[in-house]
Design a protein around this motif. Structure first.
Motif, mmCIF file in Angstrom:
data_model
loop_
_atom_site.group_PDB
_atom_site.id
_atom_site.type_symbol
_atom_site.label_atom_id
_atom_site.label_comp_id
_atom_site.label_asym_id
_atom_site.label_seq_id
_atom_site.Cartn_x
_atom_site.Cartn_y
_atom_site.Cartn_z
ATOM 1 N N PRO A 98 -5.267 1.893 4.205
ATOM 2 C CA PRO A 98 -4.272 1.255 3.326
ATOM 3 C C PRO A 98 -4.764 0.903 1.924
ATOM 4 O O PRO A 98 -4.058 1.170 0.959
ATOM 5 C CB PRO A 98 -3.863 0.015 4.107
ATOM 6 N N PRO A 99 -5.953 0.300 1.756
ATOM 7 C CA PRO A 99 -6.299 -0.103 0.381
ATOM 8 C C PRO A 99 -6.865 1.031 -0.465
ATOM 9 O O PRO A 99 -7.548 0.765 -1.451
ATOM 10 C CB PRO A 99 -7.338 -1.202 0.589
ATOM 11 N N ILE A 100 -6.577 2.267 -0.128
ATOM 12 C CA ILE A 100 -7.241 3.385 -0.823
ATOM 13 C C ILE A 100 -6.932 3.406 -2.321
ATOM 14 O O ILE A 100 -7.771 3.758 -3.137
ATOM 15 C CB ILE A 100 -6.894 4.724 -0.144
ATOM 16 N N GLU A 101 -5.717 2.977 -2.696
ATOM 17 C CA GLU A 101 -5.368 2.995 -4.122
ATOM 18 C C GLU A 101 -5.651 1.651 -4.789
ATOM 19 O O GLU A 101 -5.495 1.518 -5.996
ATOM 20 C CB GLU A 101 -3.890 3.337 -4.301
ATOM 21 N N GLY B 177 1.490 2.774 -3.302
ATOM 22 C CA GLY B 177 0.387 3.466 -3.973
ATOM 23 C C GLY B 177 0.586 4.975 -3.974
ATOM 24 O O GLY B 177 0.066 5.667 -4.842
ATOM 25 N N TYR C 276 -3.013 8.759 2.643
ATOM 26 C CA TYR C 276 -3.830 8.044 3.624
ATOM 27 C C TYR C 276 -3.370 6.603 3.827
ATOM 28 O O TYR C 276 -3.674 6.007 4.843
ATOM 29 C CB TYR C 276 -5.304 8.056 3.213
ATOM 30 N N SER C 277 -2.665 6.034 2.824
ATOM 31 C CA SER C 277 -2.213 4.642 2.971
ATOM 32 C C SER C 277 -1.245 4.491 4.137
ATOM 33 O O SER C 277 -1.496 3.695 5.036
ATOM 34 C CB SER C 277 -1.548 4.142 1.692
ATOM 35 N N HIS D 92 -0.539 7.258 -1.990
ATOM 36 C CA HIS D 92 -1.551 8.129 -1.406
ATOM 37 C C HIS D 92 -1.239 8.361 0.077
ATOM 38 O O HIS D 92 -0.910 7.413 0.779
ATOM 39 C CB HIS D 92 -2.925 7.470 -1.557
ATOM 40 N N ALA E 72 0.832 -1.204 0.000
ATOM 41 C CA ALA E 72 0.000 0.000 0.000
ATOM 42 C C ALA E 72 0.869 1.257 0.000
ATOM 43 O O ALA E 72 0.482 2.279 -0.560
ATOM 44 C CB ALA E 72 -0.925 -0.008 1.200
ATOM 45 N N ILE F 17 -1.652 2.470 7.641
ATOM 46 C CA ILE F 17 -0.716 1.403 7.999
ATOM 47 C C ILE F 17 -0.104 1.679 9.361
ATOM 48 O O ILE F 17 0.029 0.775 10.189
ATOM 49 C CB ILE F 17 0.371 1.285 6.917
#
Lengths: 303, 213
Positions: A214-217, A123, A127-128, A125, A120, A132
Protein backbone atom coordinates in the motif's frame (compact mmCIF):
# COMPACT_ATOMS: atom_id res chain seq x y z
CA UNK A 1 -9.58 23.57 32.75
CA UNK A 2 -9.60 19.90 33.55
CA UNK A 3 -9.88 18.97 29.90
CA UNK A 4 -6.73 20.95 29.01
CA UNK A 5 -4.67 19.11 31.61
CA UNK A 6 -6.11 15.87 30.23
CA UNK A 7 -5.05 16.88 26.71
CA UNK A 8 -1.51 17.68 27.90
CA UNK A 9 -1.33 14.32 29.67
CA UNK A 10 -2.58 12.56 26.52
CA UNK A 11 0.08 14.34 24.44
CA UNK A 12 2.82 13.24 26.87
CA UNK A 13 1.43 9.71 26.79
CA UNK A 14 1.38 9.62 22.97
CA UNK A 15 4.94 10.95 22.79
CA UNK A 16 6.23 8.33 25.22
CA UNK A 17 4.38 5.54 23.39
CA UNK A 18 5.69 6.66 19.99
CA UNK A 19 9.29 6.88 21.17
CA UNK A 20 8.96 3.54 22.90
CA UNK A 21 7.47 2.02 19.72
CA UNK A 22 10.30 3.43 17.60
CA UNK A 23 12.97 2.03 19.91
CA UNK A 24 11.08 -1.28 19.91
CA UNK A 25 11.22 -1.38 16.10
CA UNK A 26 14.94 -0.56 16.32
CA UNK A 27 15.46 -3.48 18.72
CA UNK A 28 13.55 -5.75 16.33
CA UNK A 29 15.89 -4.69 13.48
CA UNK A 30 18.80 -5.55 15.73
CA UNK A 31 17.35 -8.97 16.62
CA UNK A 32 16.67 -9.83 12.98
CA UNK A 33 20.23 -8.74 12.15
CA UNK A 34 21.69 -11.00 14.83
CA UNK A 35 19.59 -13.91 13.51
CA UNK A 36 21.14 -13.22 10.08
CA UNK A 37 24.59 -12.99 11.76
CA UNK A 38 24.83 -9.29 10.99
CA UNK A 39 25.60 -6.44 13.35
CA UNK A 40 22.51 -4.47 12.48
CA UNK A 41 21.65 -0.78 12.62
CA UNK A 42 21.68 1.22 15.85
CA UNK A 43 18.43 1.00 17.84
CA UNK A 44 17.67 4.68 17.17
CA UNK A 45 17.78 4.14 13.39
CA UNK A 46 13.92 4.40 13.00
CA UNK A 47 14.05 7.89 14.55
CA UNK A 48 16.74 8.98 12.08
CA UNK A 49 14.67 7.52 9.24
CA UNK A 50 11.64 9.54 10.30
CA UNK A 51 13.67 12.77 10.48
CA UNK A 52 15.07 11.98 7.04
CA UNK A 53 11.66 11.34 5.47
CA UNK A 54 10.20 14.51 6.99
CA UNK A 55 13.28 16.38 5.77
CA UNK A 56 12.55 15.74 2.09
CA UNK A 57 12.23 18.96 0.13
CA UNK A 58 9.64 17.65 -2.31
CA UNK A 59 6.51 15.60 -1.69
CA UNK A 60 4.34 14.39 -4.54
CA UNK A 61 0.65 14.09 -3.75
CA UNK A 62 -1.87 12.36 -5.98
CA UNK A 63 -5.03 13.99 -4.67
CA UNK A 64 -7.06 14.67 -1.54
CA UNK A 65 -7.58 11.05 -0.50
CA UNK A 66 -3.89 10.35 -0.99
CA UNK A 67 -3.24 13.24 1.35
CA UNK A 68 -5.78 12.02 3.89
CA UNK A 69 -4.73 8.34 3.82
CA UNK A 70 -1.78 8.70 6.21
CA UNK A 71 -3.85 11.09 8.35
CA UNK A 72 -6.60 8.46 8.74
CA UNK A 73 -3.97 5.84 9.50
CA UNK A 74 -2.48 8.07 12.18
CA UNK A 75 -5.98 8.77 13.55
CA UNK A 76 -6.54 5.01 13.75
CA UNK A 77 -3.31 4.52 15.70
CA UNK A 78 -4.03 7.42 18.04
CA UNK A 79 -7.64 6.32 18.55
CA UNK A 80 -6.53 2.82 19.46
CA UNK A 81 -4.05 4.22 21.92
CA UNK A 82 -6.10 7.00 23.45
CA UNK A 83 -9.11 5.00 24.58
CA UNK A 84 -7.41 2.57 26.92
CA UNK A 85 -5.48 2.91 30.15
CA UNK A 86 -1.76 2.44 29.52
CA UNK A 87 -0.79 2.31 33.18
CA UNK A 88 -3.48 1.21 35.64
CA UNK A 89 -4.08 3.83 38.30
CA UNK A 90 -1.78 6.46 36.74
CA UNK A 91 -3.21 9.91 36.07
CA UNK A 92 -0.86 10.83 33.20
CA UNK A 93 -1.11 7.51 31.38
CA UNK A 94 -4.79 6.77 31.92
CA UNK A 95 -5.68 8.54 28.62
CA UNK A 96 -9.42 8.74 27.87
CA UNK A 97 -10.07 5.20 29.04
CA UNK A 98 -13.32 6.10 30.72
CA UNK A 99 -14.76 7.49 27.51
CA UNK A 100 -14.48 4.33 25.46
CA UNK A 101 -14.54 0.61 25.73
CA UNK A 102 -13.14 -2.45 24.05
CA UNK A 103 -15.44 -2.30 21.02
CA UNK A 104 -14.36 1.26 20.26
CA UNK A 105 -10.70 0.25 20.41
CA UNK A 106 -11.36 -2.71 18.11
CA UNK A 107 -13.10 -0.37 15.69
CA UNK A 108 -10.08 1.93 15.66
CA UNK A 109 -7.77 -0.99 14.84
CA UNK A 110 -9.79 -1.47 11.64
CA UNK A 111 -10.35 2.21 10.93
CA UNK A 112 -6.74 3.04 10.07
CA UNK A 113 -6.56 0.23 7.52
CA UNK A 114 -9.72 1.41 5.77
CA UNK A 115 -8.50 5.00 5.60
CA UNK A 116 -5.18 3.85 4.24
CA UNK A 117 -7.01 1.73 1.65
CA UNK A 118 -8.78 4.82 0.30
CA UNK A 119 -5.60 6.88 0.33
CA UNK A 120 -3.23 4.36 -1.19
CA UNK A 121 -5.74 3.50 -3.92
CA UNK A 122 -5.49 7.02 -5.25
CA UNK A 123 -1.74 6.64 -5.72
CA UNK A 124 -2.58 4.67 -8.84
CA UNK A 125 0.19 2.11 -8.52
CA UNK A 126 -1.06 -1.46 -9.16
CA UNK A 127 0.79 -2.84 -6.14
CA UNK A 128 -1.17 -0.58 -3.76
CA UNK A 129 -4.60 -2.21 -4.27
CA UNK A 130 -2.90 -5.61 -4.30
CA UNK A 131 -1.41 -4.94 -0.87
CA UNK A 132 -4.70 -3.50 0.37
CA UNK A 133 -6.66 -6.54 -0.84
CA UNK A 134 -4.22 -8.78 1.01
CA UNK A 135 -4.24 -6.58 4.10
CA UNK A 136 -8.00 -6.28 4.43
CA UNK A 137 -8.60 -9.99 3.75
CA UNK A 138 -5.99 -11.00 6.30
CA UNK A 139 -7.38 -8.48 8.75
CA UNK A 140 -10.89 -9.94 8.44
CA UNK A 141 -9.53 -13.41 9.12
CA UNK A 142 -7.38 -12.58 12.14
CA UNK A 143 -10.07 -10.35 13.62
CA UNK A 144 -12.27 -13.44 13.89
CA UNK A 145 -10.23 -15.30 16.55
CA UNK A 146 -9.48 -11.99 18.25
CA UNK A 147 -13.18 -11.07 18.39
CA UNK A 148 -14.02 -14.52 19.77
CA UNK A 149 -11.36 -14.05 22.46
CA UNK A 150 -12.84 -10.64 23.29
CA UNK A 151 -16.35 -12.14 23.50
CA UNK A 152 -14.96 -14.80 25.77
CA UNK A 153 -13.37 -12.34 28.20
CA UNK A 154 -16.46 -10.10 28.00
CA UNK A 155 -18.50 -13.08 29.26
CA UNK A 156 -15.84 -13.83 31.85
CA UNK A 157 -15.64 -10.32 33.34
CA UNK A 158 -19.20 -9.26 32.43
CA UNK A 159 -17.95 -5.95 31.02
CA UNK A 160 -16.39 -4.34 27.95
CA UNK A 161 -14.66 -1.59 29.87
CA UNK A 162 -10.89 -2.09 29.68
CA UNK A 163 -10.19 -0.39 33.01
CA UNK A 164 -12.59 -2.77 34.77
CA UNK A 165 -11.01 -5.75 33.01
CA UNK A 166 -7.55 -4.62 34.20
CA UNK A 167 -8.89 -4.02 37.72
CA UNK A 168 -10.32 -7.55 37.83
CA UNK A 169 -6.88 -9.00 37.09
CA UNK A 170 -5.03 -7.24 39.91
CA UNK A 171 -3.71 -9.03 42.98
CA UNK A 172 -1.29 -11.67 41.76
CA UNK A 173 -0.22 -13.40 38.61
CA UNK A 174 -2.85 -16.12 38.87
CA UNK A 175 -5.60 -13.54 38.40
CA UNK A 176 -4.38 -12.73 34.88
CA UNK A 177 -6.61 -13.78 32.01
CA UNK A 178 -3.65 -15.87 30.87
CA UNK A 179 -4.39 -18.27 33.73
CA UNK A 180 -8.11 -17.75 34.22
CA UNK A 181 -9.02 -18.09 30.53
CA UNK A 182 -6.05 -19.62 28.69
CA UNK A 183 -7.97 -20.63 25.55
CA UNK A 184 -8.98 -17.04 24.79
CA UNK A 185 -5.37 -15.92 25.28
CA UNK A 186 -4.06 -18.58 22.88
CA UNK A 187 -6.57 -17.54 20.19
CA UNK A 188 -5.76 -13.85 20.69
CA UNK A 189 -1.99 -14.36 20.70
CA UNK A 190 -2.18 -16.22 17.39
CA UNK A 191 -4.20 -13.35 15.94
CA UNK A 192 -1.54 -10.97 17.34
CA UNK A 193 0.93 -12.65 14.98
CA UNK A 194 -1.24 -11.49 12.09
CA UNK A 195 -1.77 -8.06 13.61
CA UNK A 196 1.95 -7.38 14.03
CA UNK A 197 2.55 -8.54 10.44
CA UNK A 198 5.85 -10.21 11.14
CA UNK A 199 7.18 -12.88 8.93
CA UNK A 200 4.73 -15.73 8.47
CA UNK A 201 1.98 -13.16 7.98
CA UNK A 202 3.91 -10.28 6.41
CA UNK A 203 1.70 -10.36 3.33
CA UNK A 204 0.93 -6.68 3.15
CA UNK A 205 4.37 -5.14 2.93
CA UNK A 206 6.06 -8.24 1.41
CA UNK A 207 9.08 -6.41 -0.03
CA UNK A 208 10.13 -9.17 -2.40
CA UNK A 209 6.67 -9.83 -3.85
CA UNK A 210 4.67 -6.61 -4.02
CA UNK A 211 7.32 -4.00 -3.20
CA UNK A 212 6.03 -2.77 0.15
CA UNK A 213 2.38 -2.81 -1.02
CA UNK A 214 0.00 0.00 0.00
CA UNK A 215 2.52 2.75 0.84
CA UNK A 216 4.43 2.26 -2.42
CA UNK A 217 3.60 5.76 -3.69
CA UNK A 218 3.88 7.40 -0.28
CA UNK A 219 6.87 9.69 -0.06
CA UNK A 220 8.42 12.30 2.16
CA UNK A 221 6.19 13.38 5.02
CA UNK A 222 3.40 10.97 4.01
CA UNK A 223 5.77 8.10 4.68
CA UNK A 224 7.05 9.84 7.80
CA UNK A 225 3.52 9.92 9.25
CA UNK A 226 3.01 6.26 8.37
CA UNK A 227 6.26 5.31 10.08
CA UNK A 228 5.37 7.31 13.19
CA UNK A 229 2.00 5.61 13.22
CA UNK A 230 3.57 2.18 12.87
CA UNK A 231 5.47 2.80 16.10
CA UNK A 232 2.46 4.23 17.95
CA UNK A 233 0.13 1.53 16.65
CA UNK A 234 2.58 -1.21 17.64
CA UNK A 235 2.75 0.04 21.21
CA UNK A 236 -1.04 0.58 21.28
CA UNK A 237 -1.73 -3.02 20.23
CA UNK A 238 0.78 -4.35 22.75
CA UNK A 239 -0.73 -2.26 25.52
CA UNK A 240 -4.19 -3.56 24.58
CA UNK A 241 -2.99 -7.16 24.81
CA UNK A 242 -1.20 -6.46 28.06
CA UNK A 243 -4.37 -4.95 29.51
CA UNK A 244 -6.69 -7.69 28.35
CA UNK A 245 -4.62 -10.79 29.00
CA UNK A 246 -1.54 -10.07 31.09
CA UNK A 247 -2.87 -8.13 34.03
CA UNK A 248 -2.13 -4.58 32.84
CA UNK A 249 0.68 -2.57 34.39
CA UNK A 250 0.91 -0.37 37.46
CA UNK A 251 4.08 1.50 36.46
CA UNK A 252 6.12 2.35 33.37
CA UNK A 253 8.94 -0.24 33.70
CA UNK A 254 6.41 -3.06 34.19
CA UNK A 255 4.48 -1.81 31.14
CA UNK A 256 7.67 -1.80 29.05
CA UNK A 257 8.75 -5.22 30.28
CA UNK A 258 5.38 -6.82 29.58
CA UNK A 259 4.82 -5.23 26.16
CA UNK A 260 8.39 -6.05 25.15
CA UNK A 261 7.86 -9.70 26.06
CA UNK A 262 4.55 -9.83 24.18
CA UNK A 263 6.20 -8.29 21.12
CA UNK A 264 9.12 -10.70 21.23
CA UNK A 265 6.62 -13.55 20.86
CA UNK A 266 5.79 -12.46 17.32
CA UNK A 267 9.35 -11.29 16.57
CA UNK A 268 10.93 -14.67 17.38
CA UNK A 269 8.30 -16.50 15.34
CA UNK A 270 8.88 -13.99 12.54
CA UNK A 271 12.63 -14.55 12.61
CA UNK A 272 12.21 -18.30 12.38
CA UNK A 273 9.54 -18.80 9.74
CA UNK A 274 9.26 -17.83 6.07
CA UNK A 275 6.27 -15.97 4.67
CA UNK A 276 2.92 -17.65 3.96
CA UNK A 277 1.15 -17.19 0.66
CA UNK A 278 -2.08 -15.17 1.08
CA UNK A 279 -4.46 -18.13 0.85
CA UNK A 280 -2.35 -20.15 3.30
CA UNK A 281 -2.46 -17.31 5.79
CA UNK A 282 -6.25 -16.82 5.48
CA UNK A 283 -6.92 -20.53 5.86
CA UNK A 284 -4.61 -20.73 8.87
CA UNK A 285 -6.51 -18.04 10.77
CA UNK A 286 -9.91 -19.46 9.86
CA UNK A 287 -9.05 -22.94 11.11
CA UNK A 288 -7.21 -23.58 14.37
CA UNK A 289 -7.27 -20.12 16.05
CA UNK A 290 -10.96 -19.68 15.23
CA UNK A 291 -11.76 -23.13 16.64
CA UNK A 292 -9.80 -22.32 19.80
CA UNK A 293 -11.72 -19.04 20.02
CA UNK A 294 -15.10 -20.79 19.71
CA UNK A 295 -14.00 -23.34 22.27
CA UNK A 296 -12.98 -20.60 24.70
CA UNK A 297 -16.40 -18.95 24.39
CA UNK A 298 -18.18 -22.29 24.97
CA UNK A 299 -15.95 -23.18 27.93
CA UNK A 300 -16.35 -19.81 29.63
CA UNK A 301 -20.09 -19.59 28.98
CA UNK A 302 -21.23 -23.10 29.88
CA UNK A 303 -18.57 -24.71 32.07
CA UNK B 1 14.49 42.31 -20.69
CA UNK B 2 15.51 42.15 -17.04
CA UNK B 3 16.94 38.99 -15.61
CA UNK B 4 14.07 38.80 -13.11
CA UNK B 5 11.47 38.84 -15.88
CA UNK B 6 13.28 36.12 -17.77
CA UNK B 7 13.17 33.96 -14.67
CA UNK B 8 9.44 34.51 -14.27
CA UNK B 9 8.82 33.64 -17.91
CA UNK B 10 10.96 30.54 -17.63
CA UNK B 11 9.02 29.50 -14.58
CA UNK B 12 5.74 29.88 -16.36
CA UNK B 13 6.99 28.00 -19.37
CA UNK B 14 5.42 24.57 -19.43
CA UNK B 15 6.98 21.45 -20.83
CA UNK B 16 5.76 20.45 -24.27
CA UNK B 17 5.71 16.67 -23.68
CA UNK B 18 6.12 16.19 -27.41
CA UNK B 19 7.05 12.54 -27.06
CA UNK B 20 3.54 11.67 -25.94
CA UNK B 21 0.53 11.22 -28.22
CA UNK B 22 -1.56 14.40 -28.26
CA UNK B 23 -4.58 12.87 -26.52
CA UNK B 24 -2.42 11.68 -23.61
CA UNK B 25 -0.64 14.96 -22.93
CA UNK B 26 -3.29 16.21 -20.51
CA UNK B 27 -2.81 13.16 -18.33
CA UNK B 28 0.79 13.99 -17.49
CA UNK B 29 2.38 16.80 -15.55
CA UNK B 30 4.03 19.59 -17.52
CA UNK B 31 5.77 21.51 -14.75
CA UNK B 32 9.50 22.04 -14.81
CA UNK B 33 11.58 21.14 -11.76
CA UNK B 34 12.40 24.21 -9.74
CA UNK B 35 15.21 25.11 -7.39
CA UNK B 36 14.33 24.64 -3.71
CA UNK B 37 16.31 26.52 -1.11
CA UNK B 38 16.59 25.30 2.50
CA UNK B 39 14.25 26.97 4.98
CA UNK B 40 16.77 27.66 7.68
CA UNK B 41 20.52 27.18 7.94
CA UNK B 42 20.55 25.40 11.31
CA UNK B 43 17.52 23.24 10.50
CA UNK B 44 19.24 22.23 7.27
CA UNK B 45 22.41 21.28 9.16
CA UNK B 46 20.37 19.11 11.50
CA UNK B 47 18.50 17.51 8.59
CA UNK B 48 21.76 16.87 6.74
CA UNK B 49 23.08 15.15 9.84
CA UNK B 50 20.05 12.83 9.80
CA UNK B 51 20.11 12.38 6.01
CA UNK B 52 23.74 11.23 6.15
CA UNK B 53 22.74 8.52 8.62
CA UNK B 54 19.69 7.26 6.78
CA UNK B 55 20.51 6.43 3.16
CA UNK B 56 17.86 4.52 1.26
CA UNK B 57 19.13 2.90 -1.90
CA UNK B 58 16.80 2.47 -4.83
CA UNK B 59 16.66 -1.27 -5.45
CA UNK B 60 17.25 -1.04 -9.17
CA UNK B 61 20.35 -2.72 -10.59
CA UNK B 62 21.23 -0.84 -13.73
CA UNK B 63 24.24 -2.92 -14.79
CA UNK B 64 26.62 -5.65 -13.70
CA UNK B 65 27.60 -3.58 -10.64
CA UNK B 66 24.27 -4.43 -9.04
CA UNK B 67 25.78 -7.80 -8.15
CA UNK B 68 27.93 -5.97 -5.59
CA UNK B 69 24.84 -4.79 -3.74
CA UNK B 70 23.90 -8.28 -2.50
CA UNK B 71 27.08 -8.92 -0.50
CA UNK B 72 26.87 -5.30 0.64
CA UNK B 73 23.56 -5.96 2.39
CA UNK B 74 24.15 -9.52 3.65
CA UNK B 75 26.14 -10.81 6.61
CA UNK B 76 29.68 -10.24 5.32
CA UNK B 77 29.57 -6.47 4.80
CA UNK B 78 26.23 -5.55 6.41
CA UNK B 79 25.72 -1.99 5.18
CA UNK B 80 22.55 -1.67 7.28
CA UNK B 81 24.75 -1.02 10.34
CA UNK B 82 25.61 2.36 8.72
CA UNK B 83 21.94 3.12 8.15
CA UNK B 84 22.09 2.09 4.48
CA UNK B 85 18.95 0.19 3.51
CA UNK B 86 17.28 -0.88 0.27
CA UNK B 87 14.00 0.68 -0.75
CA UNK B 88 11.86 -0.89 -3.46
CA UNK B 89 10.33 2.28 -4.88
CA UNK B 90 11.91 5.48 -6.27
CA UNK B 91 9.37 7.56 -4.34
CA UNK B 92 11.04 6.63 -1.08
CA UNK B 93 14.67 6.05 -2.03
CA UNK B 94 17.19 8.86 -1.83
CA UNK B 95 20.35 7.19 -3.16
CA UNK B 96 20.60 5.93 -6.72
CA UNK B 97 23.51 3.63 -7.47
CA UNK B 98 24.34 3.50 -11.15
CA UNK B 99 25.80 0.00 -11.13
CA UNK B 100 28.24 0.03 -14.02
CA UNK B 101 27.54 0.50 -17.72
CA UNK B 102 24.25 2.08 -18.74
CA UNK B 103 22.92 0.84 -22.05
CA UNK B 104 20.70 3.07 -24.16
CA UNK B 105 17.64 1.15 -23.01
CA UNK B 106 18.66 1.44 -19.36
CA UNK B 107 19.43 5.17 -19.46
CA UNK B 108 15.77 5.82 -20.27
CA UNK B 109 14.74 3.95 -17.10
CA UNK B 110 17.52 5.65 -15.14
CA UNK B 111 16.18 9.07 -16.12
CA UNK B 112 12.61 8.09 -15.24
CA UNK B 113 13.61 6.61 -11.89
CA UNK B 114 15.89 9.51 -11.03
CA UNK B 115 13.20 12.07 -11.76
CA UNK B 116 10.64 10.17 -9.67
CA UNK B 117 12.89 10.21 -6.62
CA UNK B 118 11.99 12.90 -4.12
CA UNK B 119 14.80 15.27 -3.33
CA UNK B 120 17.28 15.68 -1.80
CA UNK B 121 18.59 12.75 -3.81
CA UNK B 122 22.09 11.47 -4.32
CA UNK B 123 23.73 9.49 -7.11
CA UNK B 124 26.66 7.13 -6.70
CA UNK B 125 28.31 6.15 -9.99
CA UNK B 126 29.81 2.70 -9.52
CA UNK B 127 32.55 1.35 -11.76
CA UNK B 128 34.78 2.84 -14.42
CA UNK B 129 32.22 2.55 -17.22
CA UNK B 130 30.11 5.27 -15.60
CA UNK B 131 33.05 7.68 -15.69
CA UNK B 132 34.54 7.27 -19.15
CA UNK B 133 32.92 4.18 -20.60
CA UNK B 134 35.52 1.78 -19.24
CA UNK B 135 35.74 -1.37 -21.32
CA UNK B 136 32.62 -0.28 -23.21
CA UNK B 137 34.16 3.02 -24.32
CA UNK B 138 33.55 2.30 -28.03
CA UNK B 139 30.32 0.37 -27.72
CA UNK B 140 27.46 1.46 -29.97
CA UNK B 141 24.97 0.64 -27.29
CA UNK B 142 26.23 2.15 -24.03
CA UNK B 143 26.77 5.69 -22.87
CA UNK B 144 30.22 6.78 -21.76
CA UNK B 145 29.65 9.48 -19.16
CA UNK B 146 26.68 9.25 -16.82
CA UNK B 147 27.05 12.81 -15.57
CA UNK B 148 25.95 14.16 -18.94
CA UNK B 149 22.50 12.77 -18.17
CA UNK B 150 22.01 13.02 -14.40
CA UNK B 151 24.09 14.85 -11.75
CA UNK B 152 26.49 12.53 -9.89
CA UNK B 153 27.69 13.04 -6.32
CA UNK B 154 30.30 10.34 -5.80
CA UNK B 155 32.28 8.13 -8.18
CA UNK B 156 33.58 4.71 -7.18
CA UNK B 157 36.17 3.55 -9.70
CA UNK B 158 37.20 0.02 -10.59
CA UNK B 159 35.95 -2.85 -12.69
CA UNK B 160 34.29 -4.23 -10.62
CA UNK B 161 34.80 -2.29 -7.38
CA UNK B 162 34.48 -4.56 -4.37
CA UNK B 163 31.85 -3.90 -1.69
CA UNK B 164 34.58 -2.36 0.49
CA UNK B 165 35.13 0.39 -2.07
CA UNK B 166 31.40 0.91 -2.31
CA UNK B 167 31.26 1.35 1.47
CA UNK B 168 34.16 3.81 1.16
CA UNK B 169 32.08 5.61 -1.47
CA UNK B 170 29.14 5.72 0.92
CA UNK B 171 31.38 7.20 3.60
CA UNK B 172 32.50 9.87 1.15
CA UNK B 173 28.87 10.56 0.29
CA UNK B 174 28.01 10.88 3.98
CA UNK B 175 30.77 13.44 4.50
CA UNK B 176 29.56 15.43 1.51
CA UNK B 177 25.93 15.31 2.65
CA UNK B 178 26.87 16.44 6.14
CA UNK B 179 28.90 19.30 4.72
CA UNK B 180 25.87 20.30 2.64
CA UNK B 181 27.66 19.80 -0.68
CA UNK B 182 25.25 17.31 -2.24
CA UNK B 183 22.87 19.48 -4.18
CA UNK B 184 22.17 17.28 -7.20
CA UNK B 185 18.46 18.03 -7.11
CA UNK B 186 18.97 21.77 -7.54
CA UNK B 187 21.77 21.21 -10.05
CA UNK B 188 19.37 19.17 -12.16
CA UNK B 189 16.69 21.85 -11.90
CA UNK B 190 19.12 24.66 -12.79
CA UNK B 191 20.57 22.89 -15.82
CA UNK B 192 17.37 21.10 -16.76
CA UNK B 193 17.44 22.09 -20.43
CA UNK B 194 21.04 20.95 -20.86
CA UNK B 195 20.35 17.57 -19.25
CA UNK B 196 17.16 17.12 -21.30
CA UNK B 197 18.97 17.95 -24.54
CA UNK B 198 21.67 15.38 -23.74
CA UNK B 199 19.11 12.77 -22.84
CA UNK B 200 17.01 13.34 -25.93
CA UNK B 201 20.11 13.15 -28.09
CA UNK B 202 20.62 9.50 -27.25
CA UNK B 203 17.14 8.27 -26.32
CA UNK B 204 15.54 8.06 -29.74
CA UNK B 205 12.18 6.56 -28.78
CA UNK B 206 11.20 9.27 -26.31
CA UNK B 207 7.65 8.20 -25.47
CA UNK B 208 7.42 9.60 -21.94
CA UNK B 209 6.72 13.02 -20.44
CA UNK B 210 9.61 15.48 -20.40
CA UNK B 211 9.78 15.44 -16.61
CA UNK B 212 8.47 12.44 -14.68
CA UNK B 213 7.48 13.33 -11.21
Amino acid sequence: MDIFIKIIYAAISILVATLYGLILIGIVHKIYARVHRRIGPPVWQPILDIIQTHGRKVATSHGIMFFLGPVFRMAGGMGTYLFMPVIFGSVVFSNYSMAGDLLLVMYFIFFGQLGMALGAGEGGHPYSPLGIARGLSQMSTFELPFSLAVISIAIQYQTLNITTIVAAQQGGMLNWTLFTNPLAVIAAMISLLGMNMHSPFSLVLAPQEIPIGPPIEMNGSFLGILQTNRALFASAKLVLFMNLFFGGATNLPIMMLKTFSIYMFSVFIGAAFPRFRPEQSFRFFLRIPTLIGILSVIVIAYL
Amino acid sequence: MKEKDIKIIEKEMKLANEGLPEMERDLFADDRPSRIEPLNKYLEQFLNWARARSLWILAYGTGCGAIELRPLMTARFDAFRYGIAGRPTPRQANVFIIGGYASLKTIKRIVRSYEQMQGPKYVIALGSCTINGGMYYDSYNTINRIDYYIPVDIYVTGCMPRPESLIAGFNGLKKKIQAGQCDGMNKYADNFDWYKANQKQIIKDWNMPDYNW
